[in-house]
Design a protein around this motif. Structure first.
Motif, mmCIF file in Angstrom:
data_model
loop_
_atom_site.group_PDB
_atom_site.id
_atom_site.type_symbol
_atom_site.label_atom_id
_atom_site.label_comp_id
_atom_site.label_asym_id
_atom_site.label_seq_id
_atom_site.Cartn_x
_atom_site.Cartn_y
_atom_site.Cartn_z
ATOM 1 N N LEU A 1 12.362 -15.990 3.899
ATOM 2 C CA LEU A 1 11.434 -15.315 4.809
ATOM 3 C C LEU A 1 12.173 -14.962 6.097
ATOM 4 C CD1 LEU A 1 8.279 -17.632 4.712
ATOM 5 C CD2 LEU A 1 8.459 -15.352 3.747
ATOM 6 N N PRO A 2 12.080 -13.706 6.531
ATOM 7 C CA PRO A 2 12.584 -13.411 7.871
ATOM 8 C C PRO A 2 11.773 -14.213 8.891
ATOM 9 C CG PRO A 2 12.159 -11.385 6.671
ATOM 10 C CD PRO A 2 11.567 -12.514 5.869
ATOM 11 N N ARG A 3 12.420 -14.651 9.946
ATOM 12 C CA ARG A 3 11.731 -15.437 10.971
ATOM 13 C C ARG A 3 10.510 -14.685 11.508
ATOM 14 N NH1 ARG A 3 11.517 -20.746 12.815
ATOM 15 N NH2 ARG A 3 9.790 -20.540 14.258
ATOM 16 N N THR A 4 10.616 -13.359 11.619
ATOM 17 C CA THR A 4 9.492 -12.578 12.142
ATOM 18 C C THR A 4 8.283 -12.667 11.218
ATOM 19 O OG1 THR A 4 10.418 -10.598 11.110
ATOM 20 C CG2 THR A 4 10.933 -10.955 13.442
ATOM 21 N N ILE A 5 8.495 -12.642 9.916
ATOM 22 C CA ILE A 5 7.380 -12.730 8.968
ATOM 23 C C ILE A 5 6.805 -14.147 8.964
ATOM 24 C CG2 ILE A 5 6.753 -12.635 6.515
ATOM 25 C CD1 ILE A 5 8.503 -10.130 6.298
ATOM 26 N N TYR A 6 7.659 -15.145 9.025
ATOM 27 C CA TYR A 6 7.201 -16.534 9.135
ATOM 28 C C TYR A 6 6.281 -16.667 10.352
ATOM 29 C CZ TYR A 6 7.589 -21.644 9.696
ATOM 30 O OH TYR A 6 7.324 -22.984 9.835
ATOM 31 N N ASP A 7 6.753 -16.165 11.499
ATOM 32 C CA ASP A 7 5.958 -16.243 12.723
ATOM 33 C C ASP A 7 4.657 -15.453 12.602
ATOM 34 O OD1 ASP A 7 7.910 -17.848 13.868
ATOM 35 O OD2 ASP A 7 8.809 -16.212 15.034
ATOM 36 N N HIS B 1 -1.172 -15.134 12.167
ATOM 37 C CA HIS B 1 -2.352 -14.710 11.420
ATOM 38 C C HIS B 1 -3.237 -15.918 11.099
ATOM 39 C CE1 HIS B 1 -4.024 -12.457 7.640
ATOM 40 N NE2 HIS B 1 -4.858 -12.387 8.649
ATOM 41 N N ALA B 2 -2.613 -17.012 10.662
ATOM 42 C CA ALA B 2 -3.369 -18.228 10.346
ATOM 43 C C ALA B 2 -4.072 -18.762 11.587
ATOM 44 C CB ALA B 2 -2.442 -19.285 9.761
ATOM 45 N N SER B 3 -3.388 -18.762 12.708
ATOM 46 C CA SER B 3 -3.987 -19.257 13.959
ATOM 47 C C SER B 3 -5.156 -18.387 14.394
ATOM 48 C CB SER B 3 -2.935 -19.303 15.064
ATOM 49 O OG SER B 3 -1.930 -20.230 14.737
ATOM 50 N N GLU B 4 -5.019 -17.072 14.237
ATOM 51 C CA GLU B 4 -6.100 -16.149 14.604
ATOM 52 C C GLU B 4 -7.334 -16.344 13.735
ATOM 53 O OE1 GLU B 4 -4.321 -12.283 14.308
ATOM 54 O OE2 GLU B 4 -3.328 -12.454 16.258
ATOM 55 N N GLY B 5 -7.134 -16.856 12.508
ATOM 56 C CA GLY B 5 -8.264 -17.083 11.607
ATOM 57 C C GLY B 5 -9.142 -18.246 12.028
ATOM 58 N N GLY B 6 -8.656 -19.044 12.957
ATOM 59 C CA GLY B 6 -9.442 -20.180 13.418
ATOM 60 C C GLY B 6 -9.721 -21.157 12.292
ATOM 61 N N SER C 1 -3.904 -19.549 4.456
ATOM 62 C CA SER C 1 -3.859 -20.680 5.371
ATOM 63 C C SER C 1 -4.770 -21.798 4.898
ATOM 64 C CB SER C 1 -4.247 -20.239 6.785
ATOM 65 O OG SER C 1 -5.586 -19.777 6.817
ATOM 66 N N HIS C 2 -4.417 -22.988 5.338
ATOM 67 C CA HIS C 2 -5.268 -24.165 5.204
ATOM 68 C C HIS C 2 -5.487 -24.661 6.632
ATOM 69 C CE1 HIS C 2 -4.172 -25.447 0.776
ATOM 70 N NE2 HIS C 2 -4.861 -24.331 0.827
ATOM 71 N N PRO C 3 -6.572 -24.200 7.277
ATOM 72 C CA PRO C 3 -6.788 -24.541 8.686
ATOM 73 C C PRO C 3 -6.826 -26.042 8.981
ATOM 74 C CG PRO C 3 -8.252 -22.776 8.043
ATOM 75 C CD PRO C 3 -7.600 -23.276 6.789
ATOM 76 N N THR C 4 -7.307 -26.834 8.042
ATOM 77 C CA THR C 4 -7.376 -28.282 8.263
ATOM 78 C C THR C 4 -6.582 -29.048 7.204
ATOM 79 O OG1 THR C 4 -9.444 -28.431 7.010
ATOM 80 C CG2 THR C 4 -9.637 -28.135 9.392
ATOM 81 N N GLY C 5 -5.621 -28.398 6.586
ATOM 82 C CA GLY C 5 -4.805 -29.043 5.559
ATOM 83 C C GLY C 5 -5.440 -28.878 4.197
ATOM 84 N N PRO C 6 -4.821 -29.328 3.179
ATOM 85 C CA PRO C 6 -3.555 -30.030 3.148
ATOM 86 C C PRO C 6 -2.371 -29.061 3.210
ATOM 87 C CG PRO C 6 -4.346 -29.793 0.913
ATOM 88 C CD PRO C 6 -5.393 -29.195 1.827
ATOM 89 N N ALA C 7 -1.198 -29.607 3.439
ATOM 90 C CA ALA C 7 0.022 -28.810 3.508
ATOM 91 C C ALA C 7 0.643 -28.674 2.120
ATOM 92 C CB ALA C 7 1.003 -29.460 4.483
ATOM 93 N N VAL D 1 2.535 -19.034 -0.719
ATOM 94 C CA VAL D 1 2.915 -19.591 0.574
ATOM 95 C C VAL D 1 1.651 -20.070 1.279
ATOM 96 C CG1 VAL D 1 3.872 -19.009 2.844
ATOM 97 C CG2 VAL D 1 5.003 -18.188 0.752
ATOM 98 N N ILE D 2 1.717 -21.278 1.821
ATOM 99 C CA ILE D 2 0.568 -21.864 2.507
ATOM 100 C C ILE D 2 0.989 -22.239 3.925
ATOM 101 C CG2 ILE D 2 -1.041 -23.817 2.580
ATOM 102 C CD1 ILE D 2 -0.821 -23.868 -0.512
ATOM 103 N N CYS D 3 0.165 -21.824 4.873
ATOM 104 C CA CYS D 3 0.353 -22.210 6.268
ATOM 105 C C CYS D 3 -0.732 -23.214 6.617
ATOM 106 C CB CYS D 3 0.286 -20.998 7.196
ATOM 107 S SG CYS D 3 0.495 -21.426 8.938
ATOM 108 N N ALA D 4 -0.338 -24.469 6.778
ATOM 109 C CA ALA D 4 -1.274 -25.527 7.161
ATOM 110 C C ALA D 4 -1.255 -25.677 8.676
ATOM 111 C CB ALA D 4 -0.897 -26.839 6.489
ATOM 112 N N LEU D 5 -2.426 -25.807 9.258
ATOM 113 C CA LEU D 5 -2.535 -25.842 10.717
ATOM 114 C C LEU D 5 -2.988 -27.181 11.272
ATOM 115 C CD1 LEU D 5 -4.136 -22.344 11.308
ATOM 116 C CD2 LEU D 5 -1.752 -23.016 11.658
#
Length: 142
Positions: free
Chosen positions: A4-10, A15-20, A85-91, A109-113
């Protein structure tokens, strides 16, 4: 392995953070590695999560999924996989993720927050063995 390019990772973390408290989702495109070669992501396409329970599920309509696949192919790329995304897990993939996985040998790909943002990736084997965790390698640039 998935690169993953760092820009896409970020962008996935943003995007996951904006989803609340609701899961977000999208499609990853680039060069899908086969026979042990790494998949290389070069683009990310956001999708709308239309699940009835978006706090614990994600769903891309078949129409939007087809539209995104056609855009990816028109751009000369392959579908590498999907992210959500998994806003509250699991990772890691949930039982629901495994039950709904439908693209063998593609990355999920899963982004856990819960706590620090964590981005991990798993390949769906589709042969009854389920998900296999894969290394996420970050690249600089796009």
């Amino acid at each position: 392995m998935i690169e993953l390019p760092r820009t896409i990772y970020d962008d996935i973390v943003r995007h996951a953070s904006e989803g609340g408290k609701e899961e977000v989702c999208g499609v990853l495109a680039g060069d899908r590695g086969t026979d042990g070669d790494p998949s290389v992501v070069t683009r990310r396409y956001e999708a709308e999560n239309v699940a009835e329970t978006p706090r614990t599920r994600y769903l891309i309509t078949p129409e939007e999924q087809l539209e995104l696949i056609e855009r990816i192919e028109a751009d000369g790329l392959d579908v590498v996989g999907f992210y959500h995304s998994h806003p509250t897990g699991p990772a890691r993939p949930s039982e629901t993720d495994a039950a709904q996985a439908a693209w063998p040998d593609h990355s999920y790909v899963i982004c856990a927050l819960d706590g620090h943002p964590f981005v991990g990736s798993w390949r769906w084997r589709g042969d009854g063995s389920g998900f296999e965790q894969e290394t996420v390698a970050l690249r600089s640039g796009q």
